[in-house]
Design an enzyme around this catalytic site. Structure first.
Site, mmCIF file in Angstrom:
data_model
loop_
_atom_site.group_PDB
_atom_site.id
_atom_site.type_symbol
_atom_site.label_atom_id
_atom_site.label_comp_id
_atom_site.label_asym_id
_atom_site.label_seq_id
_atom_site.Cartn_x
_atom_site.Cartn_y
_atom_site.Cartn_z
ATOM 1 N N HIS A 189 -5.049 -9.745 -38.441
ATOM 2 C CA HIS A 189 -3.367 -9.903 -38.215
ATOM 3 C C HIS A 189 -3.286 -11.251 -37.343
ATOM 4 C CE1 HIS A 189 -2.911 -6.184 -39.793
ATOM 5 N NE2 HIS A 189 -1.550 -6.019 -40.603
ATOM 6 N N LYS A 245 1.428 -10.942 -33.402
ATOM 7 C CA LYS A 245 1.575 -8.470 -33.899
ATOM 8 C C LYS A 245 1.730 -8.375 -32.508
ATOM 9 C CE LYS A 245 0.660 -5.475 -36.955
ATOM 10 N NZ LYS A 245 1.591 -5.298 -37.536
#
Length: 239
Positions: free
Chosen positions: A127, A131
């Site tokens: 990600h 995040k």
């Protein structure tokens, strides 16, 4: 569908359309969940906020009789159970989904099926570097579905030793989950299954957040006809 209210802690007072560069909409952003629920009188509350804020947001929505559709990860099993009970008390439906990309949901379901026949598995989720949680909610949901289909099996050499702490990733029921965080990524996951002389790779890539919208639309439509809180979009798909 009609947008009736929108929440922002940093853009309160500004027109939601202007902030999103799509022209004036006549709806001012608010920094108060209570105001958004009272002024908008919505049927559905869509929440992609933060793990620290989501539980309170959803509790307020349910108490107001508004159906939650939640893409924020970080809620515990006990918290999800409590929210389900609140939904049932109000006679409304709700959905929490670790991932609203339909392809990602299919990947998780396919992984659970593969685990019956190839029980040696590792998960690599990737990600963007902003995040907040690791592993991702998608990885944890994938692990949960895999664990339902295989006995706990400690993989790797029994005398394996990490010479760098964390090199083998997080441990779940005998297999490992690895988290990668880099700028340029959005949301990506690989599930690797190994067997004698073979490797099965299941991979999903979200190139941008547009990939989540068909799943959100499906969830919004479904919660209007459900009672109780559903965890996982696969539970409303015809699989």
């Amino acid at each position: 569908m009609i947008l009736t209210a929108a929440l922002s802690r940093t853009q309160a007072g500004k027109d939601v359309g202007i902030v999103n560069r799509i022209g004036e909409w006549g709806i001012s952003l608010t920094d108060s969940v209570e105001d958004a629920l009272e002024q908008g009188q919505p049927d559905v509350w869509i929440d992609f906020t933060t793990p620290e804020q989501v539980k309170r947001n959803v509790e307020l929505a349910i108490d107001a009789g508004v159906r939650p559709v939640v893409g924020t990860s970080g809620l515990t099993e006990e918290e999800i159970k409590q929210l389900d009970e609140r939904c049932r008390e109000q006679g409304i439906g709700g959905i929490i989904a670790p991932n609203f990309a339909l392809g990602a949901v299919l990947m998780m379901v396919f992984a659970s099926k593969a685990a019956k026949y190839l029980p040696d598995v590792e998960v690599i989720e990737m990600h963007h570097d902003q995040k907040l949680d690791a592993p991702s909610g998608t990885a944890m949901k994938t692990a949960e579905l895999i664990s339902r289909e295989r006995e706990e099996k400690k993989q790797g050499h029994p005398e394996e030793k990490e010479t760098l702490e964390g090199a083998r990733g997080g441990y779940r029921d005998g297999f490992r989950i690895h988290s990668v965080r880099l700028p340029g990524l959005v949301a990506h996951q690989e599930v690797l299954f190994g067997g004698p002389g073979q490797l099965l790779t299941l991979r999903h890539d979200s190139m941008n957040r547009e990939s989540f919208m068909p799943g959100v639309k499906l969830a919004v439509e479904e919660v209007m006809n459900r009672t109780g809180l559903i965890y996982g979009l696969e539970n409303v798909m015809d699989l």
